[in-house]
Design a protein around this motif. Sequence first.
Motif, PDB file in Angstrom:
ATOM      1  N   PRO A 110      15.793   9.155  -0.841  1.00 27.43           N
ATOM      2  CA  PRO A 110      15.228   8.531   0.355  1.00 27.43           C
ATOM      3  C   PRO A 110      14.470   9.474   1.283  1.00 27.43           C
ATOM      4  N   GLY A 111      14.699  10.773   1.180  1.00 27.09           N
ATOM      5  CA  GLY A 111      13.995  11.701   2.064  1.00 27.09           C
ATOM      6  C   GLY A 111      12.687  12.227   1.508  1.00 27.09           C
ATOM      7  N   THR A 112      12.225  11.655   0.393  1.00 25.16           N
ATOM      8  CA  THR A 112      11.036  12.171  -0.285  1.00 25.16           C
ATOM      9  C   THR A 112       9.883  11.176  -0.181  1.00 25.16           C
ATOM     10  N   LEU A 113       8.680  11.681   0.057  1.00 25.82           N
ATOM     11  CA  LEU A 113       7.497  10.831   0.112  1.00 25.82           C
ATOM     12  C   LEU A 113       6.669  11.009  -1.160  1.00 25.82           C
ATOM     13  N   PRO A 114       6.080   9.922  -1.683  1.00 22.92           N
ATOM     14  CA  PRO A 114       5.221  10.063  -2.870  1.00 22.92           C
ATOM     15  C   PRO A 114       3.991  10.910  -2.580  1.00 22.92           C
ATOM     16  N   ASP A 115       3.573  11.666  -3.579  1.00 24.87           N
ATOM     17  CA  ASP A 115       2.311  12.411  -3.473  1.00 24.87           C
ATOM     18  C   ASP A 115       1.124  11.488  -3.708  1.00 24.87           C
ATOM     19  N   HIS A 116       1.305  10.501  -4.582  1.00 24.84           N
ATOM     20  CA  HIS A 116       0.256   9.515  -4.859  1.00 24.84           C
ATOM     21  C   HIS A 116       0.884   8.136  -4.995  1.00 24.84           C
ATOM     22  N   ILE A 117       0.127   7.114  -4.572  1.00 27.05           N
ATOM     23  CA  ILE A 117       0.530   5.724  -4.764  1.00 27.05           C
ATOM     24  C   ILE A 117      -0.595   5.024  -5.509  1.00 27.05           C
ATOM     25  N   VAL A 118      -0.290   4.536  -6.696  1.00 20.47           N
ATOM     26  CA  VAL A 118      -1.262   3.806  -7.504  1.00 20.47           C
ATOM     27  C   VAL A 118      -1.032   2.312  -7.293  1.00 20.47           C
ATOM     28  N   GLY A 119      -2.029   1.625  -6.760  1.00 16.90           N
ATOM     29  CA  GLY A 119      -1.973   0.179  -6.630  1.00 16.90           C
ATOM     30  C   GLY A 119      -2.698  -0.462  -7.797  1.00 16.90           C
ATOM     31  N   VAL A 120      -2.035  -1.372  -8.487  1.00 16.13           N
ATOM     32  CA  VAL A 120      -2.614  -1.986  -9.690  1.00 16.13           C
ATOM     33  C   VAL A 120      -3.099  -3.388  -9.360  1.00 16.13           C
ATOM     34  N   LEU A 121      -4.333  -3.653  -9.744  1.00 14.18           N
ATOM     35  CA  LEU A 121      -4.992  -4.951  -9.574  1.00 14.18           C
ATOM     36  C   LEU A 121      -5.442  -5.468 -10.928  1.00 14.18           C
ATOM     37  N   LYS A 122      -5.449  -6.765 -11.084  1.00 13.79           N
ATOM     38  CA  LYS A 122      -6.084  -7.374 -12.243  1.00 13.79           C
ATOM     39  C   LYS A 122      -7.498  -7.769 -11.854  1.00 13.79           C
TER      40      LYS A 122
END
Length: 433
Positions: A259-271
């Motif tokens: 819980p104390g960690t933040l993502p380095d990247h967030i991939v949002g997937v779309l169709k």
Amino acid sequence: MLTAVTGINWGDEGKGRVIDLLAENADVVVRYQGGNNAGHTVVTNNCKFVLNLLPSGILHPDVTCVLGDGMVVDLDHLENEIESIREKGIVISPQNLKLSKHATISMPWHKIQDELEEDRLAKTGSAFGSTRRGIAYAYSDKYKKKTLRLGDLLHLDKPHIQSRLKTMLEYKNLELGGCYHQAPMSYPALLSWCEKKAEQFAPYITDTGNYIAAALSNHQKVVLEAQLGAMRDIDYGIFPYTSSSSTISAYGPIGAGIPGTLPDHIVGVLKAYSTCVGAGPFTAEKAMPEKWMESLRKSGGEYGAATGRPRRVGPFDAVASAYGLKCQNADKIALTKLDVLSHMDEIPVITSYKLNDEIITEFDPLDDLDSMTPVIQMLPGWNTDISKCRKYEELPENARKYIETLEHLLNHEIQFISVGAERNQYLTKGEWL
């Protein structure tokens, strides 16, 4: 490095495909919420895998897969899914699959209760479109503190665990007997079921949060795998037609056990177009005639991976997608199934909604979405096979214009485009991962 892969729409965006590719260079892949109502489809070496509980990284022998703290786990289903995957030659052992001791067990009665309630609601035409796999009831009992966690299976001989089992069984018998007139379940049968599951899964159960934290400290690559999409989030989705957990990227580290960690990247997937399984408002299906939708459904193979139900389909919805993108806070976007549109002479895109005479450009899940109609822009199709394209410049001009129109509507670059179902049928542009 920590990367979260999330859905921007209603789910079924193709997250499994993206995670499978990222897993080629990953060390750990973690499911962080949901249960076996998920359905991720991955095609590799002409073999189709449908994964409900197992993370998509399980198809890679050097990847460790984790079912995280935020999940609800149907152990009967997991047993069958592991056996099904093993029959296709995939090795699964405690070395490459780890189950969080904090994850909630989906008890045998949760599925029964889901089916009974959905049948009751169906008689009045007010069913939620549940997958009937007990997910809502497992989460409900989690927050009522009336279920077990996986780590409890390791201590079934302890009096406090047995006392909790008896208490929750008494409660559930009262609930199912009083509401649905079901015969009571016995404690010996319940304890026997728990003991069997403990024997099967004890080697897999561990403190996965510590495991993931250690992997990140050792500079390993960790991928967080979401189920469903922003529109099905319990807080930000089209409530009450949502899942029962948080599908938002911000919950990823919490549900994974870090819980104390933040993502380095967030991939949002779309169709490249809109799809939806289950009940609830879905403005996109009002855009085109049924004949058009059925053609799209067949071309895209749009049938639920978990349920087999025909998906509701429609054009790409920029209004809903912009909202989902904001919820997920994605810095990378993957666009899937662009090839499915290749047969169309013209391709519709939803640019706004209309309510009476008012144009709506901002999506609000609390609005009267059922009363809104889509406003459509028609774009020229490309009418050619794009499955062999491996560079953005190789795409037909109208395919590139379609992508660039979506980018303009979303105010965000699209860095990954899939042009077929096989692992190598994709291309990237800009800075991908």
